[in-house]
Design a protein around this motif. Structure first.
Motif, short mmCIF file in Angstrom:
data_model
loop_
_atom_site.label_atom_id
_atom_site.label_comp_id
_atom_site.label_asym_id
_atom_site.label_seq_id
_atom_site.Cartn_x
_atom_site.Cartn_y
_atom_site.Cartn_z
N ALA A 85 0.83 -1.21 0.00
CA ALA A 85 0.00 0.00 0.00
C ALA A 85 0.86 1.25 0.00
CB ALA A 85 -0.92 -0.01 1.22
N MET A 86 1.97 1.25 0.76
CA MET A 86 2.87 2.40 0.77
C MET A 86 3.53 2.60 -0.58
SD MET A 86 4.83 2.35 4.45
CE MET A 86 4.52 0.75 5.18
N SER A 87 3.90 1.50 -1.22
CA SER A 87 4.51 1.60 -2.56
C SER A 87 3.52 2.18 -3.57
CB SER A 87 4.98 0.22 -3.01
OG SER A 87 5.57 0.27 -4.29
N ASP A 88 2.27 1.74 -3.48
CA ASP A 88 1.23 2.30 -4.37
C ASP A 88 1.04 3.79 -4.11
OD1 ASP A 88 0.86 -0.17 -5.51
OD2 ASP A 88 -0.90 -0.68 -4.29
N ALA A 89 1.05 4.17 -2.82
CA ALA A 89 0.89 5.58 -2.47
C ALA A 89 2.06 6.40 -3.03
CB ALA A 89 0.80 5.74 -0.96
N ALA A 90 3.28 5.86 -2.94
CA ALA A 90 4.45 6.57 -3.48
C ALA A 90 4.35 6.72 -4.99
CB ALA A 90 5.72 5.83 -3.10
N GLN A 91 3.86 5.68 -5.65
CA GLN A 91 3.71 5.72 -7.10
C GLN A 91 2.66 6.76 -7.50
OE1 GLN A 91 5.70 3.87 -9.26
NE2 GLN A 91 4.77 5.22 -10.80
N ALA A 270 10.34 11.21 -4.64
CA ALA A 270 9.25 10.24 -4.78
C ALA A 270 9.75 8.96 -5.45
CB ALA A 270 8.09 10.85 -5.58
N GLY A 271 10.61 9.10 -6.44
CA GLY A 271 11.20 7.93 -7.06
C GLY A 271 12.05 7.13 -6.08
N GLN A 272 12.82 7.83 -5.24
CA GLN A 272 13.60 7.16 -4.20
C GLN A 272 12.69 6.44 -3.21
OE1 GLN A 272 16.16 10.09 -2.42
NE2 GLN A 272 17.29 10.49 -4.32
N ALA A 273 11.54 7.03 -2.95
CA ALA A 273 10.58 6.40 -2.03
C ALA A 273 10.07 5.07 -2.59
CB ALA A 273 9.41 7.35 -1.76
N VAL A 274 9.71 5.08 -3.88
CA VAL A 274 9.22 3.84 -4.51
C VAL A 274 10.30 2.77 -4.44
CG1 VAL A 274 8.48 2.78 -6.67
CG2 VAL A 274 7.62 5.05 -6.05
N THR A 275 11.53 3.14 -4.80
CA THR A 275 12.63 2.17 -4.79
C THR A 275 12.93 1.66 -3.38
OG1 THR A 275 13.63 3.26 -6.71
CG2 THR A 275 15.04 1.82 -5.41
N GLU A 280 12.47 -2.71 0.86
CA GLU A 280 11.98 -3.25 2.13
C GLU A 280 11.10 -4.48 1.89
OE1 GLU A 280 12.78 -2.39 5.11
OE2 GLU A 280 13.66 -0.39 4.92
N ARG A 281 10.28 -4.40 0.87
CA ARG A 281 9.42 -5.55 0.52
C ARG A 281 10.28 -6.75 0.13
NH1 ARG A 281 5.21 -3.47 -3.86
NH2 ARG A 281 4.33 -5.55 -3.50
#
Length: 350
Positions: A85-91, A270-275, A280-281
């Motif tokens: 869910a966090m990855s989707d939010a970052a995207q 934001a790109g760093q957040a997705v990566t 972590e996943r």
């Protein structure tokens, strides 16, 4: 010729003792038929009893680890859902920045801000997920909520940002004087003031209450894995930094050139957040795989030990059943004889 006196009472008592012993033996054999193991391990095994006890202790220890691994698996799977869910939010936040790139149109900037706020709300609710009363992303501080809601009134994180901006520029981000900020000045603020606030120790003071130390779980007798993530990872910090830039700076009264530079920084973070979040996943995925393999190994060990215990303690069910049937027949015969002996009375023949 000499005759001997024999009491029928003595015969009755002898039969009664035979019946009593037979009933005790039948109960033992019934237990052995049902359980498939000796009723009295110590009596049956003698010196080998210590081996049996040792194997039972090993089986119990392994089964305890299996139960613990079930909780670890639950924690990891729930953490994976939250990280997804966090990855989707970052995207979604990244896409909002890309759409707003190069625009000064106020309605579009307002839409961008709402999208970023929605992403931040999803991120906050996901990172504050708890299971069985424990926060998943607080590291070993499982009883402490890792991140407060930035958008709530009285937010400490919001106050920290306002203090940083005011202290650096001498006015608030909404002040018309912000139009005079140059690109170099804004880059300097983001790179040398704002980014260290998120990537340095102040993150743990103003933004996160999580511990940097993750929960470790013993998944085998000789294997330990990290079974959680925490809110202090680079991906989480980058997400918060990108979101704050989008909420606080993108629609402030700054020039087009400065806004374009700010937007470029927001896209980068934001790109760093997705990566970072996806990393972590991946790390938790490795732990999930190790737990699954550990469970398979433990299950095999338990099966082997139980087979060995069956060799030590096991009884022949057919033999035990046959002996029990024989004893039942003897007891029934004893009942019949006892009843007949009780009827032997001299008065019956006078």
């Amino acid at each position: 010729m000499k005759t001997s006196f024999i009491s029928n009472l003595a015969i009755q008592n002898s039969m009664r003792m035979t019946i009593s012993r037979g009933q005790v033996e039948i109960q033992k054999l019934q237990e052995e038929v049902v359980t498939g193991r000796f009723a009295d391990i110590g009596l049956s095994l003698g010196a080998k009893t210590s081996t049996s006890v040792s194997h039972h202790r090993d089986v119990q220890r392994l089964e305890t680890i299996q139960d613990s691994n079930a909780l670890v698996t639950q924690r990891l799977s729930t953490s994976q859902l939250s990280l997804a869910a966090m990855s989707d939010a970052a995207q979604q936040m990244l896409e909002a920045f890309i759409v707003a790139n190069g625009t000064d149109d106020e309605p579009k900037l307002n839409v961008m801000r709402r999208d970023v706020e929605a992403s931040l709300e999803l991120f906050t609710s996901s990172i504050n997920t708890s299971v069985n009363g424990e926060y998943l992303f607080s590291g070993i501080n499982t009883d402490v909520k890792p991140v407060d809601d930035y958008l709530e009134p009285g937010s400490g994180a919001k106050a920290a940002f306002d203090t940083l901006f005011l202290g650096h520029f001498g006015f608030t981000q909404d002040d018309p004087a912000a139009a005079g900020i140059t690109t170099a000045q804004m880059d300097n603020f983001i790179d040398n003031v704002l980014e260290p606030e998120f990537m340095g120790p102040n993150w743990n003071t103003n933004w996160s209450s999580a511990s940097d130390t993750n929960i470790s779980s013993r998944i085998r007798t000789n294997e330990v894995v990290d079974s959680s993530a925490n809110a202090n990872g680079t991906g989480m910090r980058s997400f918060a930094l990108a979101a704050i830039i989008g909420i606080e700076l993108m629609d402030s009264p700054i020039s087009s050139e400065v806004r374009a530079s700010v937007n470029e920084k927001a896209i980068e973070y934001a790109g760093q957040a997705v990566t970072g979040i996806d990393n972590e996943r991946s790390n938790l995925g490795v732990s999930e795989n190790r737990v699954a393999k550990a469970n398979e190994a433990i299950e095999a060990q338990v099966r082997i030990m139980k087979l060995h215990l069956n060799d030590i303690e096991g009884v022949d069910g057919y033999e035990a059943s046959t002996r029990m049937q024989s004893l039942l027949t003897q007891v029934e015969t004893s009942y019949t004889l006892t009843a007949r002996i009780q009827q032997l009375n001299l008065m019956n023949y006078l």
